[in-house]
Write an enzyme that holds these catalytic residues in place. Structure first.
Site, PDB file in Angstrom:
ATOM      1  N   ARG A  47       0.796  -1.221   0.000  1.00  0.00           N
ATOM      2  CA  ARG A  47       0.000   0.000   0.000  1.00  0.00           C
ATOM      3  C   ARG A  47       0.835   1.281   0.000  1.00  0.00           C
ATOM      4  O   ARG A  47       0.449   2.289  -0.546  1.00  0.00           O
ATOM      5  CB  ARG A  47      -0.925   0.014   1.216  1.00  0.00           C
ATOM      6  CG  ARG A  47      -2.253  -0.644   0.928  1.00  0.00           C
ATOM      7  CD  ARG A  47      -3.127  -0.606   2.120  1.00  0.00           C
ATOM      8  NE  ARG A  47      -2.410  -1.101   3.296  1.00  0.00           N
ATOM      9  CZ  ARG A  47      -2.962  -1.249   4.483  1.00  0.00           C
ATOM     10  NH1 ARG A  47      -4.215  -0.912   4.665  1.00  0.00           N
ATOM     11  NH2 ARG A  47      -2.284  -1.722   5.489  1.00  0.00           N
ATOM     12  N   VAL A  87      -5.105  -4.010  -2.628  1.00  0.00           N
ATOM     13  CA  VAL A  87      -5.608  -5.283  -3.157  1.00  0.00           C
ATOM     14  C   VAL A  87      -7.029  -5.209  -3.699  1.00  0.00           C
ATOM     15  O   VAL A  87      -7.422  -6.022  -4.526  1.00  0.00           O
ATOM     16  CB  VAL A  87      -5.553  -6.425  -2.109  1.00  0.00           C
ATOM     17  CG1 VAL A  87      -4.152  -6.865  -1.864  1.00  0.00           C
ATOM     18  CG2 VAL A  87      -6.252  -6.044  -0.840  1.00  0.00           C
ATOM     19  N   ASP A 177       4.830 -24.945   2.554  1.00  0.00           N
ATOM     20  CA  ASP A 177       5.026 -25.355   3.931  1.00  0.00           C
ATOM     21  C   ASP A 177       6.546 -25.364   4.060  1.00  0.00           C
ATOM     22  O   ASP A 177       7.214 -26.270   3.559  1.00  0.00           O
ATOM     23  CB  ASP A 177       4.463 -26.761   4.192  1.00  0.00           C
ATOM     24  CG  ASP A 177       4.551 -27.094   5.668  1.00  0.00           C
ATOM     25  OD1 ASP A 177       5.623 -26.856   6.249  1.00  0.00           O
ATOM     26  OD2 ASP A 177       3.556 -27.566   6.245  1.00  0.00           O
ATOM     27  N   HIS A 178       7.095 -24.332   4.683  1.00  0.00           N
ATOM     28  CA  HIS A 178       8.556 -24.159   4.547  1.00  0.00           C
ATOM     29  C   HIS A 178       9.341 -25.291   5.212  1.00  0.00           C
ATOM     30  O   HIS A 178      10.511 -25.471   4.924  1.00  0.00           O
ATOM     31  CB  HIS A 178       9.008 -22.779   5.026  1.00  0.00           C
ATOM     32  CG  HIS A 178       8.910 -22.563   6.492  1.00  0.00           C
ATOM     33  ND1 HIS A 178       7.746 -22.228   7.108  1.00  0.00           N
ATOM     34  CD2 HIS A 178       9.848 -22.656   7.462  1.00  0.00           C
ATOM     35  CE1 HIS A 178       7.959 -22.125   8.398  1.00  0.00           C
ATOM     36  NE2 HIS A 178       9.228 -22.376   8.656  1.00  0.00           N
ATOM     37  N   LYS A 182      13.098 -27.520   4.165  1.00  0.00           N
ATOM     38  CA  LYS A 182      14.277 -27.678   5.024  1.00  0.00           C
ATOM     39  C   LYS A 182      15.061 -28.902   4.567  1.00  0.00           C
ATOM     40  O   LYS A 182      14.486 -29.937   4.245  1.00  0.00           O
ATOM     41  CB  LYS A 182      13.863 -27.797   6.495  1.00  0.00           C
ATOM     42  CG  LYS A 182      13.340 -26.472   7.027  1.00  0.00           C
ATOM     43  CD  LYS A 182      13.075 -26.512   8.496  1.00  0.00           C
ATOM     44  CE  LYS A 182      12.384 -25.249   8.965  1.00  0.00           C
ATOM     45  NZ  LYS A 182      13.256 -24.082   9.090  1.00  0.00           N
ATOM     46  N   HIS A 240       2.972 -28.176   9.432  1.00  0.00           N
ATOM     47  CA  HIS A 240       4.365 -28.649   9.470  1.00  0.00           C
ATOM     48  C   HIS A 240       4.492 -30.074  10.024  1.00  0.00           C
ATOM     49  O   HIS A 240       5.148 -30.924   9.428  1.00  0.00           O
ATOM     50  CB  HIS A 240       5.233 -27.710  10.313  1.00  0.00           C
ATOM     51  CG  HIS A 240       5.081 -26.263   9.941  1.00  0.00           C
ATOM     52  ND1 HIS A 240       5.055 -25.843   8.635  1.00  0.00           N
ATOM     53  CD2 HIS A 240       4.945 -25.144  10.687  1.00  0.00           C
ATOM     54  CE1 HIS A 240       4.910 -24.530   8.605  1.00  0.00           C
ATOM     55  NE2 HIS A 240       4.837 -24.080   9.838  1.00  0.00           N
TER      56      HIS A 240
HETATM   57  P1  NAD Z   1       3.533  -7.977   7.121  1.00  0.00           P
HETATM   58  O1  NAD Z   1       2.409  -7.351   7.880  1.00  0.00           O
HETATM   59  O2  NAD Z   1       4.924  -7.677   7.527  1.00  0.00           O
HETATM   60  O3  NAD Z   1       3.398  -7.572   5.592  1.00  0.00           O
HETATM   61  C1  NAD Z   1       2.142  -7.513   4.950  1.00  0.00           C
HETATM   62  C2  NAD Z   1       2.274  -6.814   3.609  1.00  0.00           C
HETATM   63  O4  NAD Z   1       0.980  -6.680   3.028  1.00  0.00           O
HETATM   64  C3  NAD Z   1       2.871  -5.424   3.668  1.00  0.00           C
HETATM   65  O5  NAD Z   1       3.711  -5.277   2.553  1.00  0.00           O
HETATM   66  C4  NAD Z   1       1.642  -4.513   3.528  1.00  0.00           C
HETATM   67  O6  NAD Z   1       1.915  -3.256   2.987  1.00  0.00           O
HETATM   68  C5  NAD Z   1       0.788  -5.331   2.592  1.00  0.00           C
HETATM   69  N1  NAD Z   1      -0.632  -4.972   2.678  1.00  0.00           N
HETATM   70  C6  NAD Z   1      -1.414  -4.937   3.781  1.00  0.00           C
HETATM   71  N2  NAD Z   1      -2.663  -4.554   3.444  1.00  0.00           N
HETATM   72  C7  NAD Z   1      -2.674  -4.348   2.107  1.00  0.00           C
HETATM   73  C8  NAD Z   1      -3.662  -3.957   1.173  1.00  0.00           C
HETATM   74  N3  NAD Z   1      -4.908  -3.676   1.538  1.00  0.00           N
HETATM   75  N4  NAD Z   1      -3.306  -3.869  -0.133  1.00  0.00           N
HETATM   76  C9  NAD Z   1      -2.051  -4.146  -0.528  1.00  0.00           C
HETATM   77  N5  NAD Z   1      -1.071  -4.539   0.311  1.00  0.00           N
HETATM   78  C10 NAD Z   1      -1.375  -4.625   1.613  1.00  0.00           C
HETATM   79  O7  NAD Z   1       3.226  -9.539   7.116  1.00  0.00           O
HETATM   80  P2  NAD Z   1       4.278 -10.746   6.949  1.00  0.00           P
HETATM   81  O8  NAD Z   1       4.740 -11.153   8.289  1.00  0.00           O
HETATM   82  O9  NAD Z   1       5.278 -10.384   5.930  1.00  0.00           O
HETATM   83  O10 NAD Z   1       3.327 -11.936   6.442  1.00  0.00           O
HETATM   84  C11 NAD Z   1       2.881 -11.999   5.094  1.00  0.00           C
HETATM   85  C12 NAD Z   1       2.232 -13.364   4.849  1.00  0.00           C
HETATM   86  O11 NAD Z   1       3.199 -14.392   5.058  1.00  0.00           O
HETATM   87  C13 NAD Z   1       1.079 -13.704   5.801  1.00  0.00           C
HETATM   88  O12 NAD Z   1       0.146 -14.485   5.099  1.00  0.00           O
HETATM   89  C14 NAD Z   1       1.733 -14.561   6.881  1.00  0.00           C
HETATM   90  O13 NAD Z   1       0.800 -15.440   7.474  1.00  0.00           O
HETATM   91  C15 NAD Z   1       2.746 -15.325   6.036  1.00  0.00           C
HETATM   92  N6  NAD Z   1       3.899 -15.795   6.798  1.00  0.00           N
HETATM   93  C16 NAD Z   1       4.779 -14.918   7.344  1.00  0.00           C
HETATM   94  C17 NAD Z   1       5.884 -15.394   8.038  1.00  0.00           C
HETATM   95  C18 NAD Z   1       6.907 -14.455   8.623  1.00  0.00           C
HETATM   96  O14 NAD Z   1       7.922 -14.965   9.125  1.00  0.00           O
HETATM   97  N7  NAD Z   1       6.713 -13.151   8.588  1.00  0.00           N
HETATM   98  C19 NAD Z   1       6.082 -16.770   8.180  1.00  0.00           C
HETATM   99  C20 NAD Z   1       5.173 -17.653   7.602  1.00  0.00           C
HETATM  100  C21 NAD Z   1       4.089 -17.144   6.904  1.00  0.00           C
END
Ligand code: NAD
Length: 478
Positions: A47, A87, A177-178, A182, A240
């Site tokens: 965003r 989005v 599924d990371h 591994k 996992h």
């Molecule tokens: P985050 O909150 O750091 O990032 C979210 C992103 O989405 C940001 O770039 C934000 O600007 C964008 N965003 C939010 N609302 C928006 C909108 N309306 N329109 C466009 N963009 C928008 O989240 P994250 O931790 O990076 O997680 C992202 C995904 O990965 C999630 O589904 C989470 O479950 C999954 N995930 C994250 C991790 C991790 O280690 N961070 C691990 C496993 C899975």
């Protein structure tokens, strides 16, 4: 030098934590290895109104912990482009399509696209629908990568899958599924195939029980808000742990390719022994961390963005069984918890006395370490196998497995670029595991647990030990 691949990556959530901590460093390693070189571009969407220059700076910063080759990092970052994006706004997808198409031409990417959902799960369906309605897909390949969580129960997972299926075929969907990326987990099918003797004793005749532990020493840290909607059962077991069980317990596929692996794994999960609501309290236990012995650490209920009376579990242990011939009556004990004494993900396979027929000591335990050692050891009865030279397990040809192993996301990107789905989860597998997990969740949600029930820096609640003691077994890691 690796074979060069070409694609435009569109990272939805390109300004986020996952993108910077995992995805950009993984892509950078592929760049250094020559797999990504001249014919790729990455569009980060989010965003915020960032410029390309600012975005590139954030990308370089995300790499600084891994490398100090400034020039290489800057060359890499020149392939990155930022597109401010909401989005729900159709016009933004049109702008995105135009940018991607321009980059296709400029970098000669063969119009291959990797759409990566590094965004909140509630947006997955919306983004996929817009990719279809605004006609973003090309005549190259179109691969959609979905992060976890994939739903929060069977119903929501079905809804999400229906939404994705309107825009992408199952073949095009890569559910991450990371743990499947591994190194040690990835290596298990090969380890079994290269060691027929080991594979021959992986069944109910010789195995007393299997234990899978995914233990973390940290608490929820700054992810309390997310964790309150998840809990250990959804966050670790449904995905996992189940996938690790799949790799250990599946029959050996005739050929080692994605299709056969999925067919066999799908069959295994369809054979999960039914769990009735009445059996839940006998087979599964849950816990939530308190402070530690000296009262220094926060109890879960005092963590940021956590309710003071939260009933979310930070620990789960259970006994899972399969209804097939190979594993009838063998308990698969699983356990995952936060604030355990150390971070350790491991698989302990406990053999019975009958293995003696194979010239193997009775009650041998084979331990496969997943992390933090990252696939670095196989212990047999506590002795590093490299020293004992016992021929129960031979090390695979690839010596890389026991050295600086690839980070999971790097390995998964290699698979995505190769169109290899073996290390991703299929819808049928998820359907079976959600169905199983829903029984536990529904039962737990109807009860009032006595939380907190374990001290930080311990192995979880006592009930986790009792669970095994009832069967005359005990945790190997305790
Ligand atoms: P985050 O909150 O750091 O990032 C979210 C992103 O989405 C940001 O770039 C934000 O600007 C964008 N965003 C939010 N609302 C928006 C909108 N309306 N329109 C466009 N963009 C928008 O989240 P994250 O931790 O990076 O997680 C992202 C995904 O990965 C999630 O589904 C989470 O479950 C999954 N995930 C994250 C991790 C991790 O280690 N961070 C691990 C496993 C899975």
């Amino acid at each position: 030098m690796a074979t060069e691949k070409s694609a435009v990556f569109i990272i939805f959530g390109g300004s986020g934590d996952l993108a910077h901590r995992k995805l950009y460093p993984a892509l950078y390693r592929l760049f250094k290895a020559g797999m990504l070189k001249d014919h790729f571009a990455v569009i980060g969407t989010a965003r915020r109104p960032w410029s390309n220059e600012y975005f590139r700076q954030t990308v370089v910063t995300s790499l600084e912990d891994f490398d100090d080759d400034k020039r290489m990092m800057e060359n890499f970052a020149m392939h990155f482009f930022y597109q401010s994006h909401d989005v729900n706004d159709s016009d933004h997808y049109i702008a995105l399509k135009q940018l991607a198409s321009k980059l296709d031409d400029r970098f000669e990417t063969g119009r291959n696209r990797v759409y990566y959902m590094a965004i909140a799960p509630r947006f997955f369906g919306t983004v996929a629908a817009h990719i279809k309605s605004e006609d973003l897909k090309t005549d190259g390949y179109n691969r959609l990568v979905i992060e976890k969580p994939f739903g929060r129960d069977l119903k929501s997972a079905c809804d999400l899958n229906d939404a994705l299926s309107k825009a992408f075929t199952e073949k095009e969907i890569y559910r991450i599924d990371h743990y499947l990326g591994k190194k040690m987990v990835k290596e298990i099918p090969n380890l079994r195939q290269n060691n027929p003797k080991f594979d021959e004793i992986l069944n109910n005749k010789y195995v007393s029980n299997v234990q899978v532990t995914l233990g973390e020493s940290l608490g929820v840290e700054d992810r309390g808000g997310y964790y309150e909607t998840a809990g250990a059962l959804r966050d670790m077991v449904q995905n996992h742990i189940m996938q690790i069980l799949g790799v250990v317990a599946m029959d050996e596929p005739e050929v080692m390719n994605a299709e056969s692996i999925h067919e066999i794994k799908g069959g295994l999960f369809a054979n999960l022994k039914d769990l009735t609501p009445e059996q839940v309290s006998k087979k599964f236990v849950r816990g939530q961390y308190d402070t530690d012995k000296i009262g220094k650490l926060n109890p879960y209920r005092k963590e940021d963005k956590v309710e003071e009376d939260s009933n979310i579990e930070t620990f789960v242990a259970g006994k899972i069984e399969f209804n097939n011939e190979r594993w009838a009556d063998v308990p698969f004990y699983v356990r995952s918890g936060k604030r355990m004494p150390k971070k350790s993900s491991r698989i302990d396979i406990v053999f019975n006395e009958k293995v003696e027929a194979f010239g193997i000591r009775p009650n041998t335990i084979v331990t496969l370490f997943i992390e933090p050692e990252d696939g670095s050891s196989i212990l047999i009865n506590g002795i590093d196998y490299r020293e004992v030279k016992q021929d129960l397990i031979k090390y695979p040809e690839d010596p890389d497995i026991f050295k600086g192993a690839r980070e999971a996301y790097e390995s998964l990107f290699i698979d995505i670029l190769a169109g290899d789905k073996a290390n991703f989860t299929l819808w049928e597998e998820l359907k079976s595991t959600w169905k199983y997990i829903d029984v536990i969740r529904e039962q737990w949600d109807a009860e009032d647990p006595q939380f907190p029930n374990y001290l930080s820096d311990t192995m979880g609640p006592d009930t986790a030990d009792t669970l095994l003691e009832k069967d005359g077994n005990s945790w190997i890691w305790n």
